[in-house]
Write an enzyme that holds these catalytic residues in place. Structure first.
Site, short mmCIF file in Angstrom:
data_model
loop_
_atom_site.label_atom_id
_atom_site.label_comp_id
_atom_site.label_asym_id
_atom_site.label_seq_id
_atom_site.Cartn_x
_atom_site.Cartn_y
_atom_site.Cartn_z
N ARG A 243 0.99 -1.19 0.02
CA ARG A 243 0.00 0.05 -0.03
C ARG A 243 0.88 1.27 0.01
O ARG A 243 0.49 2.31 -0.47
CB ARG A 243 -0.87 0.20 1.12
CG ARG A 243 -1.97 -1.08 1.25
CD ARG A 243 -2.78 -1.30 2.31
NE ARG A 243 -3.88 -2.18 2.08
CZ ARG A 243 -4.57 -3.08 2.95
NH1 ARG A 243 -4.28 -2.76 4.28
NH2 ARG A 243 -5.74 -3.73 2.64
N ILE A 246 1.97 1.88 -3.77
CA ILE A 246 0.90 2.69 -4.36
C ILE A 246 0.71 4.05 -3.92
O ILE A 246 0.59 4.88 -4.66
CB ILE A 246 -0.56 1.79 -4.27
CG1 ILE A 246 -0.27 0.59 -4.76
CG2 ILE A 246 -1.55 2.59 -4.96
CD1 ILE A 246 0.55 0.40 -6.28
N PHE A 362 -6.71 -0.52 -6.45
CA PHE A 362 -5.97 -1.68 -6.35
C PHE A 362 -5.40 -1.73 -5.18
O PHE A 362 -4.95 -0.56 -4.31
CB PHE A 362 -4.91 -1.98 -7.49
CG PHE A 362 -4.09 -0.98 -8.06
CD1 PHE A 362 -3.96 0.15 -7.27
CD2 PHE A 362 -3.65 -1.34 -9.49
CE1 PHE A 362 -2.90 1.16 -7.88
CE2 PHE A 362 -3.02 -0.39 -9.91
CZ PHE A 362 -2.67 0.65 -9.17
N GLU A 363 -4.85 -2.75 -4.72
CA GLU A 363 -3.88 -2.74 -3.17
C GLU A 363 -4.71 -2.62 -2.13
O GLU A 363 -4.46 -1.79 -1.23
CB GLU A 363 -2.64 -1.92 -3.29
CG GLU A 363 -1.57 -2.27 -4.06
CD GLU A 363 -1.00 -3.70 -3.55
OE1 GLU A 363 -1.20 -4.12 -2.52
OE2 GLU A 363 -0.27 -4.27 -4.36
N GLY A 364 -6.12 -2.84 -2.41
CA GLY A 364 -6.94 -2.73 -1.35
C GLY A 364 -7.76 -1.42 -1.70
O GLY A 364 -7.30 -0.21 -1.67
#
Length: 379
Positions: A243, A246, A362-364
């Site tokens: 995270r 990102i 993305f990435e949560g």
């Protein structure tokens, strides 16, 4: 413009200078062509690997850069300011190296990690499935132990570098329940592994995102990373760091949009004045700059906590949420600053706006980040 960075060592300052030089030469000169044509930049990641930019966050004993995470993330931001797709793929590669580095045996690390950190082979991260995105425990791709090794059957989804990567951090089910998920280091050329057509995306088009189809593909038993059933622990242990990657990419993208808007506002005139001198637009640019600076501050705070060995999960979610929402707002405002020109492909800001959207997903997703933050506040 070049960001005036506060770096911990002269070595880190030299690394940022090298990154800018390579990014200006290799990324800025190619991004428009490849993004417009949706073509993969062959050889580019090998160039980044030879420069030492693909293993920065890992130990020198295996060929990594041995850099603090706060330095690695600032390198990632510099790449993203020139070419977001390349920066995101670099972040995913770093994420894909994590299972082997953190959970592999000494023999496994000695055998495979140096080539991965040198960029001789590029990694993909294969966790999500068509019906298992945010709920990673719901995945159904199966790995069955046989006398020959693990036979893998099922479909994975949303794989950055799908079909191009040399290895994949693969998560598959070896037993029922949330404790039945296992991690593997899968070669990209595994027989029985095939990939779907690249997704038709709004942005980040030069690096493919695909599904993967495992049709009884056989993995040698030594490709098991960690223990059977340890897969979710391995996956979740990397998510906070991913995270932050990102967040850094989103900050770089927002910085690029801000720079484009400021350059245009200093050149364009209306009513006999540069448009930057009109208060309404000047205040808009000020808000954009504040958003970029705030995004950078949040990811650096989380990274420094990580480097000190302190808990940083909440800070990672705050950074991902703050930076990606900032990127969406700043890129949209950059289009507004350029007016009609911002809506054309003659200027890069429309691409920045398209690329920013996925950062919130993305990435949560950012809804998941809010859930993570709120649950930690409630403890």
């Amino acid at each position: 413009m070049d960001v005036d960075r506060l770096l911990p060592t002269p070595e880190a300052a030299d690394l940022i200078a090298l990154t800018r030089e390579i990014a200006d030469k290799e990324l800025s000169s190619r991004v428009d062509e490849h993004e417009a044509a949706e073509t993969y930049p062959e050889g580019l990641f090998a160039t980044l690997g030879r420069a030492g930019l693909l293993g920065l966050a890992y130990p020198e004993e295996y060929g990594g850069g041995g850099q603090p995470y706060e330095v690695y993330l600032q390198v990632l931001e510099e790449l993203a300011a020139r070419w977001a797709a390349v920066a995101v793929a670099t972040s995913v590669h770093t994420l894909a190296c994590h299972p082997l580095h953190s959970f592999g045996t000494p023999e496994q690390k000695e055998r495979w990690l140096p080539a991965m950190l040198a960029g001789e082979t590029i990694g993909g991260y294969s966790l999500s499935e068509p019906q298992a995105g945010s709920d990673a425990a719901a995945l159904s791709c199966k790995a069955e132990l046989t006398p020959e090794g693990y036979r893998v059957t099922g479909t994975k989804a949303w794989i950055t570098h799908g079909g191009k990567a040399g290895f994949y951090a693969l998560f598959a089910r070896t037993a029922p329940g949330s404790h039945g998920i296992t991690c593997f280091l899968a070669p990209g050329a595994t027989e029985g592994l095939s990939f779907g057509k690249p997704e038709r995306k709004m942005g980040l088009q030069a690096v493919p995102t695909t599904s993967a189809h495992w049709d009884g593909a056989l993995l040698d038993a030594d490709r098991l990373i960690g223990d059977e059933g340890q897969g979710l622990q391995i996956a979740f242990s990397a998510l906070d760091s991913g995270r932050l990657g990102i967040a850094a990419c989103a900050t770089g993208l927002a910085q690029a949009a801000l720079d484009a808007a400021v350059d245009y506002a200093n050149e364009r005139t209306t009513f006999g004045r540069k448009i930057v001198d009109h208060q309404g637009l000047g205040f808009l640019l000020a808000d954009m700059a504040a958003a970029v600076d705030s995004a950078r501050a949040t990811y650096l705070d989380a990274a420094r906590r990580r480097d000190l060995g302190r808990p940083f999960s909440r800070q990672a979610s705050v950074a991902k949420l703050t930076a990606t929402d900032a990127a969406m707002k700043v890129t949209t405002d950059a289009v507004q600053v350029l007016g009609g020109y911002g809506y054309t492909r003659d200027f890069p800001v429309e691409r920045y706006m398209r690329e920013a959207k996925i950062m919130q997903i993305f990435e949560g997703t950012n809804q998941i980040q809010r859930l993570v933050i709120s649950r930690q506040l409630a403890r």
